[in-house]
Structure formats: C-alpha cells, structure tokens
Design a protein around this motif. Sequence first.
Motif, PDB file in Angstrom:
ATOM      1  N   LYS A  96      19.119  -2.067  -8.772  1.00 35.03           N
ATOM      2  CA  LYS A  96      19.349  -2.591 -10.104  1.00 35.03           C
ATOM      3  C   LYS A  96      20.733  -2.237 -10.604  1.00 35.03           C
ATOM      4  CE  LYS A  96      17.216  -2.874 -14.636  1.00 35.03           C
ATOM      5  NZ  LYS A  96      16.097  -2.372 -15.514  1.00 35.03           N
ATOM      6  N   SER A  97      21.130  -0.952 -10.338  1.00 38.29           N
ATOM      7  CA  SER A  97      22.460  -0.543 -10.783  1.00 38.29           C
ATOM      8  C   SER A  97      23.541  -1.317 -10.036  1.00 38.29           C
ATOM      9  CB  SER A  97      22.628   0.967 -10.545  1.00 38.29           C
ATOM     10  OG  SER A  97      22.521   1.258  -9.177  1.00 38.29           O
ATOM     11  N   GLU A  98      23.389  -1.563  -8.773  1.00 36.56           N
ATOM     12  CA  GLU A  98      24.350  -2.380  -8.017  1.00 36.56           C
ATOM     13  C   GLU A  98      24.401  -3.807  -8.550  1.00 36.56           C
ATOM     14  OE1 GLU A  98      23.300  -2.144  -3.943  1.00 36.56           O
ATOM     15  OE2 GLU A  98      23.945  -0.059  -3.688  1.00 36.56           O
ATOM     16  N   ALA A 119       0.839  -1.205   0.000  1.00 35.14           N
ATOM     17  CA  ALA A 119       0.000   0.000   0.000  1.00 35.14           C
ATOM     18  C   ALA A 119       0.870   1.249   0.000  1.00 35.14           C
ATOM     19  CB  ALA A 119      -0.933  -0.018   1.217  1.00 35.14           C
ATOM     20  N   LEU A 120       1.948   1.230   0.761  1.00 36.33           N
ATOM     21  CA  LEU A 120       2.848   2.369   0.797  1.00 36.33           C
ATOM     22  C   LEU A 120       3.518   2.582  -0.555  1.00 36.33           C
ATOM     23  CD1 LEU A 120       4.581   1.943   4.287  1.00 36.33           C
ATOM     24  CD2 LEU A 120       2.952   3.757   3.631  1.00 36.33           C
ATOM     25  N   GLN A 121       3.903   1.467  -1.209  1.00 41.12           N
ATOM     26  CA  GLN A 121       4.521   1.578  -2.519  1.00 41.12           C
ATOM     27  C   GLN A 121       3.544   2.181  -3.528  1.00 41.12           C
ATOM     28  OE1 GLN A 121       6.021  -2.218  -3.632  1.00 41.12           O
ATOM     29  NE2 GLN A 121       7.640  -2.235  -2.024  1.00 41.12           N
ATOM     30  N   SER A 122       2.283   1.960  -3.346  1.00 39.97           N
ATOM     31  CA  SER A 122       1.279   2.499  -4.271  1.00 39.97           C
ATOM     32  C   SER A 122       0.923   3.969  -3.950  1.00 39.97           C
ATOM     33  CB  SER A 122       0.002   1.634  -4.201  1.00 39.97           C
ATOM     34  OG  SER A 122       0.332   0.286  -4.554  1.00 39.97           O
ATOM     35  N   ASN A 123       1.243   4.346  -2.732  1.00 39.80           N
ATOM     36  CA  ASN A 123       0.916   5.706  -2.310  1.00 39.80           C
ATOM     37  C   ASN A 123       1.825   6.682  -3.062  1.00 39.80           C
ATOM     38  OD1 ASN A 123       0.405   8.154  -0.921  1.00 39.80           O
ATOM     39  ND2 ASN A 123      -0.007   7.046   0.966  1.00 39.80           N
ATOM     40  N   PHE A 124       1.241   7.764  -3.527  1.00 36.15           N
ATOM     41  CA  PHE A 124       2.010   8.698  -4.350  1.00 36.15           C
ATOM     42  C   PHE A 124       3.059   9.419  -3.536  1.00 36.15           C
ATOM     43  CE2 PHE A 124      -1.266  11.222  -2.375  1.00 36.15           C
ATOM     44  CZ  PHE A 124      -0.711  12.483  -2.157  1.00 36.15           C
ATOM     45  N   LEU A 125       2.868   9.453  -2.212  1.00 35.64           N
ATOM     46  CA  LEU A 125       3.841  10.146  -1.390  1.00 35.64           C
ATOM     47  C   LEU A 125       5.148   9.368  -1.302  1.00 35.64           C
ATOM     48  CD1 LEU A 125       1.558  11.374   1.542  1.00 35.64           C
ATOM     49  CD2 LEU A 125       2.461  12.725  -0.352  1.00 35.64           C
ATOM     50  N   PHE A 126       5.062   8.042  -1.322  1.00 39.78           N
ATOM     51  CA  PHE A 126       6.268   7.211  -1.171  1.00 39.78           C
ATOM     52  C   PHE A 126       6.668   6.528  -2.464  1.00 39.78           C
ATOM     53  CE2 PHE A 126       4.242   7.365   2.999  1.00 39.78           C
ATOM     54  CZ  PHE A 126       5.291   7.741   3.812  1.00 39.78           C
ATOM     55  N   ARG A 127       5.925   6.776  -3.558  1.00 35.82           N
ATOM     56  CA  ARG A 127       6.199   6.078  -4.799  1.00 35.82           C
ATOM     57  C   ARG A 127       7.571   6.464  -5.347  1.00 35.82           C
ATOM     58  NH1 ARG A 127       1.645   6.922  -9.025  1.00 35.82           N
ATOM     59  NH2 ARG A 127       0.510   5.919  -7.306  1.00 35.82           N
ATOM     60  N   GLY A 128       7.916   7.725  -5.274  1.00 37.84           N
ATOM     61  CA  GLY A 128       9.209   8.171  -5.797  1.00 37.84           C
ATOM     62  C   GLY A 128      10.366   7.538  -5.021  1.00 37.84           C
ATOM     63  N   TYR A 129      10.228   7.403  -3.722  1.00 38.15           N
ATOM     64  CA  TYR A 129      11.293   6.794  -2.897  1.00 38.15           C
ATOM     65  C   TYR A 129      11.541   5.343  -3.289  1.00 38.15           C
ATOM     66  CZ  TYR A 129      13.565   4.732   1.132  1.00 38.15           C
ATOM     67  OH  TYR A 129      14.407   4.012   1.929  1.00 38.15           O
ATOM     68  N   PHE A 130      10.474   4.590  -3.454  1.00 39.81           N
ATOM     69  CA  PHE A 130      10.626   3.180  -3.777  1.00 39.81           C
ATOM     70  C   PHE A 130      11.190   2.988  -5.173  1.00 39.81           C
ATOM     71  CE2 PHE A 130       7.505   2.755  -0.306  1.00 39.81           C
ATOM     72  CZ  PHE A 130       8.186   1.833   0.482  1.00 39.81           C
ATOM     73  N   LYS A 131      10.822   3.883  -6.150  1.00 39.67           N
ATOM     74  CA  LYS A 131      11.380   3.773  -7.487  1.00 39.67           C
ATOM     75  C   LYS A 131      12.865   4.059  -7.462  1.00 39.67           C
ATOM     76  CE  LYS A 131       7.254   4.837 -10.192  1.00 39.67           C
ATOM     77  NZ  LYS A 131       6.626   5.775 -11.166  1.00 39.67           N
ATOM     78  N   LYS A 132      13.259   5.085  -6.660  1.00 40.20           N
ATOM     79  CA  LYS A 132      14.684   5.408  -6.554  1.00 40.20           C
ATOM     80  C   LYS A 132      15.448   4.244  -5.937  1.00 40.20           C
ATOM     81  CE  LYS A 132      17.776   8.909  -4.631  1.00 40.20           C
ATOM     82  NZ  LYS A 132      17.861  10.118  -3.789  1.00 40.20           N
ATOM     83  N   LYS A 133      14.872   3.632  -4.943  1.00 36.34           N
ATOM     84  CA  LYS A 133      15.526   2.497  -4.247  1.00 36.34           C
ATOM     85  C   LYS A 133      15.686   1.318  -5.219  1.00 36.34           C
ATOM     86  CE  LYS A 133      17.015   0.595  -0.425  1.00 36.34           C
ATOM     87  NZ  LYS A 133      18.256   1.020   0.232  1.00 36.34           N
TER      88      LYS A 133
END
Length: 324
Positions: A322-324, A303-317
Amino acid sequence: MENTDKKRGITVGIFIFLGIAIFLLGVFTLGGQKKTFVKTFELNVVFDDIQGLKTGNNVWFSGVKIGTIKKIQFYGTSQVQVSLSIDESAHQYIHKDAKASISSDGLIGNKIVVIDGGSVKFPFVEDGDQLQVNKTLSTDDIMKTLQVNNRNLVDITTDFKILAKNLVEGKGTVGALMTDEQIATNFKTIVANLNNTTASANKMAVELNKFSNKLNNEEGFVNRIMADTIMFRKLETSVAEFQSMAKSAAVATENLNKASAQLNNNDNALGLLLNDKKTAEQLKNVMGNLEASSQKLDENMKALQSNFLFRGYFKKKAKEEKSE
C-alpha cells in the motif's frame, strides 16, 4: 446493074472485114483472160480434198489474179494433184516455202487457189516445184460448225425456256425467292442486317483509327513510355521490384504451405496436439488438474492468511504494498 453489084460487093467486104475484126478481138480478149499469150511457169499442189475445184479456175496472190488451174489429176491413193499455170511476172514474189489453200471467190462463188508468198529467207520457186498446203477450214467445215452451233443454241434456248418456266412456277431456290413473299422479306432483312453490320464495322474502323492516332500522340502515355527513356527505366525498375515482391510472396506462400503440412503431421508437438485426440484429452485433463490445483492453492493461501501464525506477515506485506 454494075453499080448495084459493086455496092453489094463493097457491103459484103465491109461485113467480112468487121467479122474478121470482131473474131480477132474476141480471140485476143479470151487469150488475155486465159493468159494464152503470156509467158507462164507451172507449180503443183497436192490436196486431200479439192472441194470442187475445176480446170480454168483462177489462182490468186495477195488479192491479184496471177494464173489459172491448168490440170487436175489423182495423186497417190486418195489425194489430188492440181497443176497451176502462173504468170512469169509473179515469179519474183513466190518463195519455196509458200503455201497454197483453197478458198472461194466470194461467199458462194467459184473455188479458187490462194497462194501465200512465203519468207524472203527462202529462194524463189522454180518451174515444176510443189507447194505446201495451208490447211484451213473449208466452207463445208464452216457450215458443219455452224450446224453444230445451231443445235447447241437450240439446246441452250430450250434449257432457258425450262428454267424460265420453273422460275415463274416458283420451283427451286431462285423461283421460291422470286415468288414467295416471306422468303423475299427474310432476304431483305438479311440484307438490312448486313448493311448494319457493315456500318458497325466501318464505325469500329473509325474508332480504331482515332485510338491509334491517340497512341501516336507525342503527349500520350503510351508514346511517352515508348519514347521517354527515363520513364521507361522507372517502369522497368518498378516491374523488377514487383517481380521481387512476387518472388518473396511465393517463398512466404511456400513456407506457409510447409508449415500447414507440418501441422497435419503427428511428428511435432503442435501437429500432435491438433491431430491426436488422445493427446488432446490428456492436455485437457492436465489443464483441468492445474485449474483444480490453483483453486486449492488459493484456498490454502486464504487459510494461511487466516492462521494467526502467518497473519502478522501478511498484514505487514499488505502495508508495504500500500505504501509503495
């Protein structure tokens, strides 16, 4: 006529002379046999039973006639004293410890007295001495003994006759063995088995002898162990190590026994979980609650991952991982 009277007188004189000569010869002969003209001395013997001795019977010493029986008379209450007339020539051979016995002149001849000379340690007898009696079996005693032996022989013969009859009729163990073919066959089988057993025992003895010879072989393992000190020390070291391992195994076994004993007790956490049903139920409930909480936590994270407030954080993570 005168010549005839002379011839008759000469003939009568010759017959008278011959008669006198024969008489004298007979007197000297009888006197010589009866020891009438021989110097003698007297010995006495007291017998309980004279067994038919008579006056005039002979006295013998070492198979030689040395005298005669002079007189027989009663002595004491029931004994008989026999007086012996002994030739003086035998005096130097008869000692005071000599013994006299009654015997027979042949198997059924006249009774005689036999004297044993005695020992040289004792002095010679003197006139009038009394000899000791050498008690031996008389002819009557021998006949009595023979009669007893004959009766015993008859009894033994009768017993053998009965025994032989029983054997022929098959009575008794031996009779049955001799008459019963089945018993005889069984006996033969037993003997054959004994022979086989004996043969097996002999074979075993031979094998044991061979085995002992192998043990005594210098190149054998047993002999090397017994004779080679280095190998014996190695074997001794191996045995010591094996004993140490056995002790360690015993200690480990004891520890396992103690641990298993603690598992059966309720005074520790593991024992409580294994033995207390209530605690086990509570643990199950806790695990169930934890599982339910983790599911809810996953749902909340989604639910947090779907929330727009935390969506950017999870995408960055996700990009960084992936890069690592």
